[in-house]
Design an enzyme around this catalytic site. Sequence first.
Site, PDB file in Angstrom:
ATOM      1  N   SER A 125       0.832  -1.201   0.000  1.00 36.98           N
ATOM      2  CA  SER A 125       0.000   0.000   0.000  1.00 36.98           C
ATOM      3  C   SER A 125       0.867   1.252   0.000  1.00 36.98           C
ATOM      4  O   SER A 125       1.980   1.244   0.542  1.00 36.98           O
ATOM      5  CB  SER A 125      -0.865  -0.021   1.259  1.00 36.98           C
ATOM      6  OG  SER A 125      -1.457   1.238   1.462  1.00 36.98           O
ATOM      7  N   TYR A 149      -2.094  -1.134  10.989  1.00 34.39           N
ATOM      8  CA  TYR A 149      -2.323  -1.641   9.626  1.00 34.39           C
ATOM      9  C   TYR A 149      -1.127  -1.320   8.736  1.00 34.39           C
ATOM     10  O   TYR A 149      -0.586  -2.186   8.048  1.00 34.39           O
ATOM     11  CB  TYR A 149      -3.610  -1.033   9.035  1.00 34.39           C
ATOM     12  CG  TYR A 149      -3.710  -1.247   7.539  1.00 34.39           C
ATOM     13  CD1 TYR A 149      -3.937  -2.516   7.015  1.00 34.39           C
ATOM     14  CD2 TYR A 149      -3.520  -0.189   6.638  1.00 34.39           C
ATOM     15  CE1 TYR A 149      -3.997  -2.727   5.644  1.00 34.39           C
ATOM     16  CE2 TYR A 149      -3.574  -0.389   5.270  1.00 34.39           C
ATOM     17  CZ  TYR A 149      -3.817  -1.665   4.776  1.00 34.39           C
ATOM     18  OH  TYR A 149      -3.849  -1.859   3.415  1.00 34.39           O
ATOM     19  N   LYS A 153       2.054  -3.745   6.663  1.00 36.29           N
ATOM     20  CA  LYS A 153       2.563  -3.687   5.279  1.00 36.29           C
ATOM     21  C   LYS A 153       4.072  -3.444   5.273  1.00 36.29           C
ATOM     22  O   LYS A 153       4.810  -4.088   4.513  1.00 36.29           O
ATOM     23  CB  LYS A 153       1.844  -2.585   4.488  1.00 36.29           C
ATOM     24  CG  LYS A 153       0.337  -2.809   4.312  1.00 36.29           C
ATOM     25  CD  LYS A 153       0.024  -4.078   3.550  1.00 36.29           C
ATOM     26  CE  LYS A 153      -1.470  -4.276   3.353  1.00 36.29           C
ATOM     27  NZ  LYS A 153      -1.816  -5.615   2.865  1.00 36.29           N
TER      28      LYS A 153
END
Length: 336
Positions: A125, A149, A153
């Site tokens: 992302s 979150y 990644k």
Amino acid sequence: MINILVTGGTGFIGSHTCVELLEKGYEVVVLDNLCNSKESAIDRIKKITGKNLKFYKADLLDIEAVDKVFSENKIDAVIHFAGLKAVGESVEKPLEYYENNLGGTFNLIKTMKKYNVNKFVFSSSATVYGMDNNVPYTEDMPTSATNPYGYTKVMIEQILKDITVADKKLSIVALRYFNPIGAHESGLIGEDPHGIPNNLVPYVAQVALGRLDALRIFGNDYDTPDGTGIRDYIHVTDLAVGHLAALEYADKNVGFQPINLGTGKGTSVLEVVKAYEKACGREIKFNITERRAGDIAVSYAETTLAKKLLGWEAKRDIDKMCADSWNFTINNTEGM
Ligand code: NAD
Ligand code: UDP
């Protein structure tokens, strides 16, 4: 390369990628635990493509279930979408996010190793560019995060990089998505969020439908031409096509390669509202509120690496993205 395992294949981006894979003649096996999607996505993928695909309702945290998928199918490459993705929820449930996103990836990679599967495309992302880099974001910039979150990644990318150093057979592409929106042209698959959406376009869609009163625009005092936040919105079908290009790249190269998938073009919140009004022919009411914690003013991709390595670039503009989002929304008022 014929058989592709798609984890998270009933989800928003995964389902669109399954369609593109099937249309290009790949065989597709989907693994998803349906924690954020429905099995009906499989029927709709079949309906769009007229082709068959295999579905396993399985959790990546259950390594025996993952093993079963590999033992029953000769997998050539894996596209790994499965993960939890809500930023706010990740702050409230960090352990769940780390366990699911990292643990799921560990089980997948261990099983790939066991079955000698070496090609892997990972959903990363633009969030890995953090708060401190300047636009346009290039793949060589330092990565960081502001929430659990985002850290999943950043951490998974690091782990993937490390395993390609240790195992020279591995070929891993981490695709850093910017802001995927829109839906398949057919109106059969699209983003189907539970409850009140967090992201801009799904929220605007609910306002257009009359289910939510008004959009809250999080700040109009940013240093941007109209004061609202700027993002690089990308049509989910363009994004899906990018995965096929990444698979071909992974087939011919080894090592770890992060690549941005964006349009390279920024659009403000007010511009999105205008484009959506045009698409649905209705007024989108909005109020200006405080900035949302953790938001940056501007985010957009440098896209030259994707062009150079993948021969891929996004084709669909913001009007098409909003038109397809609306077409999906109006045809699926009770969800998928
Ligand atoms: P989504 O929630 O629609 O799809 C993810 C799928 O993974 C869901 O179908 C869910 O049921 C499944 N899943 C989650 N945990 C699982 C587990 N342990 N085992 C099996 N299945 C599991 O999300 P999406 O928007 O399609 O995103 C796909 C990927 O792309 C995610 O990894 C996400 O973090 C990443 N990503 C998304 C965006 C975005 O804005 N949508 C942006 C950047 C990156
Ligand atoms: N945004 C907004 N109202 C909303 C949701 C989002 O004004 O209800 C803004 C947000 O501040 C950002 C842009 O829309 O500038 C895109 O937000 P989204 O959550 O969709 O993506 P992300 O912030 O993850 O890039």
